[in-house]
Each structure stands twice: as structure tokens, then as C-alpha cells.
Design a protein around this motif. Structure first.
Motif, PDB file in Angstrom:
ATOM      1  N   LYS A 164       0.843  -1.202   0.000  1.00 57.76           N
ATOM      2  CA  LYS A 164       0.000   0.000   0.000  1.00 57.76           C
ATOM      3  C   LYS A 164       0.883   1.260   0.000  1.00 57.76           C
ATOM      4  CE  LYS A 164      -1.705   1.531   4.025  1.00 57.76           C
ATOM      5  NZ  LYS A 164      -1.386   2.924   4.362  1.00 57.76           N
ATOM      6  N   ASN A 165       1.916   1.257   0.870  1.00 55.39           N
ATOM      7  CA  ASN A 165       2.708   2.479   1.045  1.00 55.39           C
ATOM      8  C   ASN A 165       3.754   2.675  -0.040  1.00 55.39           C
ATOM      9  OD1 ASN A 165       1.135   2.970   3.202  1.00 55.39           O
ATOM     10  ND2 ASN A 165       2.641   2.399   4.752  1.00 55.39           N
ATOM     11  N   SER A 166       3.727   1.766  -1.022  1.00 55.19           N
ATOM     12  CA  SER A 166       4.528   1.970  -2.233  1.00 55.19           C
ATOM     13  C   SER A 166       3.597   2.368  -3.373  1.00 55.19           C
ATOM     14  CB  SER A 166       5.271   0.678  -2.570  1.00 55.19           C
ATOM     15  OG  SER A 166       6.027   0.856  -3.729  1.00 55.19           O
ATOM     16  N   ASP A 224      -7.736   2.759   0.374  1.00 51.41           N
ATOM     17  CA  ASP A 224      -6.848   3.913   0.147  1.00 51.41           C
ATOM     18  C   ASP A 224      -6.468   4.045  -1.323  1.00 51.41           C
ATOM     19  OD1 ASP A 224      -4.865   4.310   3.225  1.00 51.41           O
ATOM     20  OD2 ASP A 224      -6.989   4.621   2.764  1.00 51.41           O
ATOM     21  N   ALA A 261      -2.422  10.284   3.063  1.00 54.26           N
ATOM     22  CA  ALA A 261      -1.361  10.148   2.053  1.00 54.26           C
ATOM     23  C   ALA A 261      -1.693  10.927   0.784  1.00 54.26           C
ATOM     24  CB  ALA A 261      -1.167   8.675   1.736  1.00 54.26           C
ATOM     25  N   THR A 297       6.673  10.102   3.832  1.00 52.53           N
ATOM     26  CA  THR A 297       6.003  10.777   2.713  1.00 52.53           C
ATOM     27  C   THR A 297       6.632  12.136   2.434  1.00 52.53           C
ATOM     28  OG1 THR A 297       4.347  11.533   4.293  1.00 52.53           O
ATOM     29  CG2 THR A 297       3.736   9.661   2.897  1.00 52.53           C
ATOM     30  N   GLU A 327      13.012   3.906   4.011  1.00 51.14           N
ATOM     31  CA  GLU A 327      12.088   2.792   3.834  1.00 51.14           C
ATOM     32  C   GLU A 327      12.197   2.168   2.447  1.00 51.14           C
ATOM     33  OE1 GLU A 327      11.739   4.913   6.066  1.00 51.14           O
ATOM     34  OE2 GLU A 327      10.606   4.034   7.706  1.00 51.14           O
ATOM     35  N   GLU A 366       9.933   1.322   0.476  1.00 52.39           N
ATOM     36  CA  GLU A 366       8.966   1.903  -0.446  1.00 52.39           C
ATOM     37  C   GLU A 366       9.547   3.126  -1.143  1.00 52.39           C
ATOM     38  OE1 GLU A 366       8.297   1.149   2.785  1.00 52.39           O
ATOM     39  OE2 GLU A 366       7.146  -0.689   2.383  1.00 52.39           O
ATOM     40  N   ASP A 370       3.860  -6.247  -0.017  1.00 52.90           N
ATOM     41  CA  ASP A 370       3.649  -5.461   1.201  1.00 52.90           C
ATOM     42  C   ASP A 370       4.364  -6.102   2.400  1.00 52.90           C
ATOM     43  OD1 ASP A 370       0.977  -3.421   2.264  1.00 52.90           O
ATOM     44  OD2 ASP A 370       2.520  -4.271   3.579  1.00 52.90           O
ATOM     45  N   ASP A 376       4.503   0.398  12.097  1.00 48.74           N
ATOM     46  CA  ASP A 376       3.319  -0.247  11.508  1.00 48.74           C
ATOM     47  C   ASP A 376       3.188  -1.711  11.923  1.00 48.74           C
ATOM     48  OD1 ASP A 376       3.410   1.535   8.322  1.00 48.74           O
ATOM     49  OD2 ASP A 376       2.832   2.121  10.342  1.00 48.74           O
ATOM     50  N   GLY A 392      -5.952  -1.069   4.557  1.00 48.72           N
ATOM     51  CA  GLY A 392      -4.592  -1.548   4.310  1.00 48.72           C
ATOM     52  C   GLY A 392      -4.443  -3.030   4.097  1.00 48.72           C
TER      53      GLY A 392
END
Ligand code: EPZ
Length: 429
Positions: free
Chosen positions: A22-24, A50, A94, A165, A189, A191, A232, A316, A409
């Protein structure tokens, strides 16, 4: 509203595949705003709330997006406005990731302030400070960030705090700036590496991603490309804890093991056996490989955890590992150094019989013999995963409400756990 019902006591076994990160995926989708021509094809996109939100955000700006299964094809040549409205931004912080690309490509942006969220105030002052150093003029009025810029200029930016971010926003903005940008005290990170690799495929000149100093040499324009999102790592870590807490034996088929050092070392110290079934390729460290997880022996070890920026133990994964520690005899001390309010799951775990004492950003966990199933309420994304893990091990039935937090997520989380043998289902209330 939906709830998830778990009846505890089953040992998980079998194989599971985690989704795209997700965070990528979120910064990668934002990065398509930088492509002056050509379409960007992103693969291994997870099916998450998201992701739906950021797709709606770009579509509202005029991007042409086609989605099939885990594939997204995005063209931003026809963008006709640079607005990110409150209605969408308030559901996903985000969204701030569109600010840098909009200012870099279009010289303007009107992005709603994200506002805080359950786990903390989560300001964006470092994003704004970096963009101003690159020559953007930024006003904040009526809850909106109004940005204007000619061509952004390369700058020497040093982050007061490591921000994921923030690093991503400024790396994207610098990609089209005039001159060289140094991002110092940058987040490391995985990502961020995923995003840098994709930006280089679009024509960007970036080096040092994954280290504390990233150097970006701006170019005139970027074009669309094809890119596959990494697996992930947090979903993978969550399933590792699921195996441990249920005394199960599972294989996660696409574990980005190289991106999980901080998690794996702690879970091994607790007493889990984490066994890669093939070697990962040096030239694709973020790719997934099959990994088998089970307990090394019946007794697990209490220990202390301190959340840190990568490559430290990730915040996380804090709720998930706390859940495991509640059932391990001895005392574990958890320090949450990243967010000021990321212990909401504690109160729900206490209702299930956990012995946890919170003092500011420290939680003292004393292991108990058992947890008992109870009605609980999700408060944020990772807390909800932690509560489901608690339900896997608790005696009796746990009913978790506000499942929408989980769906932000985790895609099909209860279906994947059911396929591993858990007694779990989702109900509509
Ligand atoms: C990213 O959030 C992740 N989200 C979070 O994942 C993750 O928990 C967090 O990084 C930390 O690893 C995405 O990548 C979309 P930060 P981000 O900026 O970038 C302070 C999940 O569960 N700060 O690294 O918002 C901030 O308050 C989510 O998937 C400032 O003070 O986090 C925090 O204390 C939750 N000013 C610390 O820095 C700023 O301008 C780290 O935050 C920016 C951040």
C-alpha cells in the motif's frame, strides 16, 4: 457497517500470498502526475480503500485511468485541475503525496490539509518547508494548502525529522526541478527505493535512495513507464505474527524478506523460526520469496521493542507484535517513538484480558495465560489487524466492529486467514 467474527484456537497452516505494498502503490500513483506524456502501467496494485481514494483524487483532476485486477494504466497528459478536495483528503492523509508532483509539473496545487488522524497530529510542516526551499510559494487558508511555483529549483534540504512521505513528496518534486537537490536525513524505507526505481524508469536522475542522503538532478520532463509494485512487507509481517500467535506453520509465498530485517530479528528473538525456502536475488532485493514461519519451540520469549525509522522496527508492526507479547510470560516494554497516540489497541486488548500498562509512549506488557474473546472496536489500520490476531488466539468469540479501518490496508484479510484454517468471517450489521 461490517464486523469480523473470529473464533480462537485454530493453528494456521498452508500458504498465503501478500498483496502489493500500500505504502509503495500510493506514492507510485501520485508519481504518474509527473509524466508529461505516455501512460504509466502499474502492476501488483492492491485492492484497498486507500488505493480507491487516490484513484478518485487523480480522476477528479482529469487523469485517464483504467483498472483491471491488480493493474492500473494512468495517463495524466489531460489534467485540467490541480485540486485535492477535503472530502477525499480527510479519508486518507497520504493524499498529501500529490502536492509535490502537482507543483513540479503544473506550478500550482490546491490540496486540503490532511488533518490529524487517530494515531497522531501528523503535521506536514516538513513537506511545506522543503517545497518552499525549492521556490514554491505556499499559503494555508480555509483548510487548504495553496501552492504556486515557476519551475522549482534544486535545493539543499535537511529534514529535522525522518519523514517517509516527506521524503517521497520532495523526491518527486525535485525530479523536475531546475538543478540538483540534496535530501538529507531522508527516510530509508524500502517503499522509497521502490518509488526511486520507478522514477528512474520515467527518466529521473536519482541516486542514494535507501540511504540518509538522496541526490536528485532535475530533468525537463518525465514519461510514463511500466512498473511492478513491491510486495507489502507489513502485511507479510502481520502474517508472520499470525503464524506465531496461533502456534501454526505457514508459508508466505512472496515475502520481501530483505525489507523486513527489523521485524524478522525481533520475531526470531521471540522464538519464531523464519526460514527462506529459496535465496532472494541480489539484483531484486525487494522481490518476494517463499518463507516458512513457525515456532522454534513451545515457549516464546518476552522482549522489549522500540519503534524506529527504517531499518529499525517499524511502527506499523507495533500493534501486531504487542498482541503476540500479551500471551508471552514475562514483561515486555514497547516504546512507540514515531507517533504520539498509537496505543489505542491497548484498551481493546485489555478488554480481552491482556495485562498492559500505558505510560505516555511506553506500554508495559505482562504476559497472561490466555485472552478471552470479546466485542472490540477497531481504531486505526494496524490496530485492527492486531485485534484480529488476538482473536485468533483468544478463547471464544471476538467480534471486531469498524472493519473499514482494516480494509484501508489489508485486502481480503479474513479470507486469507480462513484459507489458512482460521474460524473467521465478515458479517454485515
Ligand atoms: C508513513 O506515514 C506511512 N504512510 C505510515 O503508514 C507509517 O506509519 C509512517 O510513514 C512511519 O513509518 C504512508 O507511507 C502512506 P512520517 P507518514 O512522515 O509519511 C512527523 C500505515 O499504517 N512529521 O514518516 O505520514 C510525524 O508526525 C501508515 O500504513 C512531522 O512532524 O509518516 C511522525 O511523528 C500509518 N512533520 C514522524 O514525523 C512532517 O512534515 C514520522 O512521520 C512530517 C512528519
Amino acid at each position: 457497517m461490517e464486523s469480523i467474527i473470529v473464533k480462537g484456537g485454530r493453528k494456521l497452516s498452508g500458504e498465503v500470498t501478500v498483496g502489493g505494498a500500500k505504502n509503495s502503490a500510493l506514492p507510485l500513483i501520485a508519481a504518474t502526475l509527473l509524466a508529461e506524456n505516455g501512460r504509466t502501467l502499474l502492476e501488483n496494485i492492491p485492492d484497498l480503500r486507500d488505493i480507491n481514494t487516490i484513484i478518485r483524487l487523480l480522476a477528479g483532476m482529469g487523469a485517464e485511468i483504467t483498472r483491471s485486477e491488480g493493474k492500473l494504466e494512468i495517463s495524466t497528459t489531460a489534467i485540467d485541475n490541480c485540486q485535492a478536495p477535503y472530502e477525499l483528503v480527510k479519508t486518507m492523509r497520504a493524499s498529501i503525496l500529490v502536492l509535490g508532483p502537482l507543483l513540479a509539473r503544473f506550478g500550482e496545487a490546491r490540496v486540503s490539509l490532511p488533518g490529524g488522524c487517530a494515531i497522531g497530529a501528523r503535521p506536514i510542516n516538513l513537506h511545506i518547508k522543503g517545497l518552499e526551499q525549492m521556490g514554491a510559494e505556499i499559503e494555508v487558508e480555509h483548510g487548504y494548502i495553496i501552492g504556486k511555483a515557476g519551475r522549482l529549483k534544486g535545493a539543499d534540504i535537511s529534514f529535522d525529522l525522518t519523514t517517509v512521505t516527506g521524503t517521497e513528496n520532495l523526491m518527486m518534486a525535485a525530479a523536475l526541478a531546475d538543478g540538483v537537490t540534496h535530501l538529507r536525513n531522508a527516510a530509508r524505507e524500502p517503499e522509497i527505493i521502490d518509488l526511486a526505481v520507478c522514477l528512474r524508469k520515467m527518466g529521473a536522475k536519482i541516486e542514494g535512495d535507501g540511504t540518509h542522503t538522496i541526490i536528485i538532478t532535475g530533468v525537463e520532463k518525465l514519461t510514463g513507464c511500466e512498473y511492478q509494485v513491491m510486495p507489502d512487507r507489513i502485511e507479510a509481517g502481520t502474517f508472520m505474527v499470525a503464524a506465531g500467535i496461533s502456534d501454526g506453520d505457514i508459508v508466505i509465498k512472496n515475502t520481501p524478506l530483505a525489507a523486513l530485517d527489523g521485524v524478522v530479528s525481533k520475531l526470531q528473538e521471540i522464538g519464531l523460526e523464519i526460514e527462506p525456502l529459496t535465496k532472494f536475488s541480489e539484483d531484486q532485493p525487494l522481490a518476494g520469496i517463499p518463507v516458512r514461519i513457525r515456532r522454534r519451540n513451545s515457549t516464546l520469549q518476552a522482549l522489549d521493542i522500540k519503534t524506529m525509522p527504517y531499518p529499525g522496527f517499524p511502527t506499523d508492526m507495533q500493534a501486531q507484535v504487542m498482541t503476540l507479547l500479551t500471551l508471552i510470560s514475562g514483561t515486555s516494554v514497547i516504546s512507540e517513538t514515531i507517533f504520539e497516540n498509537r496505543f489505542m489497541h491497548v484498551f481493546e486488548l485489555q478488554r480481552m484480558g491482556a495485562d498492559i500498562e500505558v505510560d505516555g509512549r511506553t506500554a508495559i506488557v505482562r504476559g497472561v495465560e490466555k485472552l478471552s474473546g470479546a466485542p472490540v472496536m477497531a481504531s486505526d489500520l494496524r490496530a485492527s489487524a492486531g485485534l484480529i490476531l488476538a482473536g485468533l488466539a483468544a478463547e471464544g468469540e471476538t467480534v471486531m466492529s469498524r472493519v473499514y479501518h482494516l480494509d484501508r490496508g489489508y485486502s481480503g484479510f479474513e479470507k486469507k486467514l480462513k484459507a489458512l484454517g482460521a474460524n473467521i468471517k465478515r458479517i454485515k450489521e
